[in-house]
Design a protein around this motif. Structure first.
Motif, mmCIF file in Angstrom:
data_model
loop_
_atom_site.group_PDB
_atom_site.id
_atom_site.type_symbol
_atom_site.label_atom_id
_atom_site.label_comp_id
_atom_site.label_asym_id
_atom_site.label_seq_id
_atom_site.Cartn_x
_atom_site.Cartn_y
_atom_site.Cartn_z
ATOM 1 N N PRO A 1 -50.664 -24.393 -8.978
ATOM 2 C CA PRO A 1 -51.047 -23.324 -9.901
ATOM 3 C C PRO A 1 -49.986 -23.275 -11.005
ATOM 4 O O PRO A 1 -48.804 -23.478 -10.742
ATOM 5 N N THR A 2 -50.415 -23.061 -12.222
ATOM 6 C CA THR A 2 -49.454 -23.016 -13.330
ATOM 7 C C THR A 2 -49.463 -21.653 -14.019
ATOM 8 O O THR A 2 -48.799 -21.482 -15.031
ATOM 9 N N HIS A 3 -50.224 -20.712 -13.451
ATOM 10 C CA HIS A 3 -50.342 -19.382 -14.035
ATOM 11 C C HIS A 3 -50.728 -18.412 -12.919
ATOM 12 O O HIS A 3 -51.432 -18.796 -11.979
ATOM 13 N N PRO A 4 -50.310 -17.148 -12.992
ATOM 14 C CA PRO A 4 -50.637 -16.177 -11.932
ATOM 15 C C PRO A 4 -52.134 -15.948 -11.698
ATOM 16 O O PRO A 4 -52.514 -15.442 -10.641
ATOM 17 N N VAL A 5 -52.994 -16.338 -12.642
ATOM 18 C CA VAL A 5 -54.444 -16.210 -12.429
ATOM 19 C C VAL A 5 -54.877 -17.060 -11.233
ATOM 20 O O VAL A 5 -55.798 -16.696 -10.504
ATOM 21 N N SER A 6 -54.193 -18.184 -10.995
ATOM 22 C CA SER A 6 -54.476 -19.027 -9.831
ATOM 23 C C SER A 6 -53.639 -18.519 -8.666
ATOM 24 O O SER A 6 -52.457 -18.807 -8.569
ATOM 25 N N THR A 7 -54.267 -17.747 -7.788
ATOM 26 C CA THR A 7 -53.521 -17.184 -6.658
ATOM 27 C C THR A 7 -53.383 -18.184 -5.521
ATOM 28 O O THR A 7 -52.483 -18.077 -4.706
ATOM 29 N N GLN A 8 -54.293 -19.154 -5.460
ATOM 30 C CA GLN A 8 -54.196 -20.218 -4.460
ATOM 31 C C GLN A 8 -54.729 -21.497 -5.082
ATOM 32 O O GLN A 8 -55.786 -21.509 -5.707
ATOM 33 N N SER B 1 -57.299 -14.693 -9.306
ATOM 34 C CA SER B 1 -57.063 -13.255 -9.166
ATOM 35 C C SER B 1 -58.141 -12.422 -9.857
ATOM 36 O O SER B 1 -58.257 -11.233 -9.605
ATOM 37 N N LYS B 2 -58.932 -13.057 -10.717
ATOM 38 C CA LYS B 2 -59.993 -12.364 -11.457
ATOM 39 C C LYS B 2 -61.105 -13.363 -11.767
ATOM 40 O O LYS B 2 -60.921 -14.568 -11.628
ATOM 41 N N THR C 1 -57.457 -26.857 -15.186
ATOM 42 C CA THR C 1 -58.290 -25.678 -15.401
ATOM 43 C C THR C 1 -57.597 -24.773 -16.412
ATOM 44 O O THR C 1 -56.411 -24.474 -16.267
ATOM 45 N N TYR C 2 -58.365 -24.361 -17.423
ATOM 46 C CA TYR C 2 -57.864 -23.468 -18.469
ATOM 47 C C TYR C 2 -58.665 -22.174 -18.462
ATOM 48 O O TYR C 2 -59.886 -22.198 -18.310
ATOM 49 N N ASP C 3 -57.979 -21.054 -18.639
ATOM 50 C CA ASP C 3 -58.625 -19.757 -18.821
ATOM 51 C C ASP C 3 -58.007 -19.144 -20.071
ATOM 52 O O ASP C 3 -56.779 -19.028 -20.158
ATOM 53 N N ASN C 4 -58.832 -18.772 -21.035
ATOM 54 C CA ASN C 4 -58.333 -18.268 -22.330
ATOM 55 C C ASN C 4 -57.328 -19.231 -22.955
ATOM 56 O O ASN C 4 -56.280 -18.819 -23.454
ATOM 57 N N GLN C 5 -57.609 -20.512 -22.850
ATOM 58 C CA GLN C 5 -56.802 -21.598 -23.415
ATOM 59 C C GLN C 5 -55.406 -21.709 -22.801
ATOM 60 O O GLN C 5 -54.526 -22.349 -23.359
ATOM 61 N N ILE D 1 -54.058 -22.978 -16.114
ATOM 62 C CA ILE D 1 -53.824 -22.133 -14.943
ATOM 63 C C ILE D 1 -53.668 -22.935 -13.654
ATOM 64 O O ILE D 1 -53.138 -22.429 -12.673
ATOM 65 N N SER D 2 -54.155 -24.188 -13.648
ATOM 66 C CA SER D 2 -53.956 -25.033 -12.463
ATOM 67 C C SER D 2 -54.153 -26.492 -12.833
ATOM 68 O O SER D 2 -54.815 -26.820 -13.815
ATOM 69 N N GLN D 3 -53.554 -27.363 -12.000
ATOM 70 C CA GLN D 3 -53.613 -28.797 -12.281
ATOM 71 C C GLN D 3 -53.627 -29.593 -10.979
ATOM 72 O O GLN D 3 -52.823 -29.352 -10.082
ATOM 73 N N LEU D 4 -54.571 -30.543 -10.923
ATOM 74 C CA LEU D 4 -54.612 -31.547 -9.868
ATOM 75 C C LEU D 4 -54.149 -32.847 -10.505
ATOM 76 O O LEU D 4 -54.603 -33.204 -11.600
#
Length: 187
Positions: free
Chosen positions: A38-45, A67-68, A167-171, A174-177
């Motif tokens: 996860p690269t941002h708190p939006v990705s909780t897992q 998280s949302k 994965t991007y949220d609002n540019q 938020i996560s990377q594989l």
């Protein structure tokens, strides 16, 4: 005129033989590493586990939770780099950079063969929805996602590669594989 045709064919024939030999060549994938973060708190897992099942055959398990609800402008990006010994640059070269809105992903991605194969496998092995949005506080899983040579185009050379699925949220990322590996001749 006949001489021009003969010379043209003599120039084309070696290239045609090379293409035919490449198409007949059977390749395997060797995966050296896989990581999810996860690269941002939006990705909780955001976890993953790569298992080698046999030579050139792997299974990927993933779990992700947000998280949302992700916004309708959220995007998935697939980036592939390769490094070939015969490259004159001596370094990594971008092969593909494909970014698209998650809401359109499952319907529009069918136009890119590599992405089409990934989407088909995702449908078989995950509980990802077929429509937006990706929900918050819901555990999405990918179980035994098969990775093998079926994802390789017939013209694939022997190369080292890395593959990122972002994965991007609002540019915001938020996560990377990230997968790293190579192609080899099948034994």
């Amino acid at each position: 005129m006949l001489l021009k045709i003969v010379v043209f064919h003599l120039l084309i024939l070696p290239n045609l033989i090379s293409v035919i030999q490449t198409a007949k060549r059977r390749l395997d994938i060797v995966l050296n590493s896989a990581s999810c973060q996860p690269t941002h708190p939006v990705s909780t897992q955001y976890d993953c586990d790569l298992k080698k099942l046999s030579a050139g055959n792997y299974a990927l398990d993933m779990s992700l939770m947000f998280s949302k609800d992700l916004n309708t402008n959220s995007e998935w990006q697939t980036v592939v780099y390769f490094n070939h010994a015969q490259l004159k640059t001596g370094g990594w070269m971008k092969f593909m950079d494909f970014k698209m809105n998650i809401c359109n992903f499952f319907t529009t991605a069918k136009s890119v063969p590599l992405i089409k194969a990934i989407v088909g496998e995702m449908r078989k092995s995950s509980n990802l929805p077929y429509q937006c949005p990706l929900k918050g506080n819901f555990l999405y899983t990918l179980s035994n996602f098969s990775i093998n040579s079926k994802f390789l185009p017939s013209y694939t050379p022997l190369v080292k590669f890395n593959f990122s699925f972002n994965t991007y949220d609002n540019q915001k990322l938020i996560s990377q594989l990230f997968l790293e590996g190579s192609t080899t001749l099948r034994s």
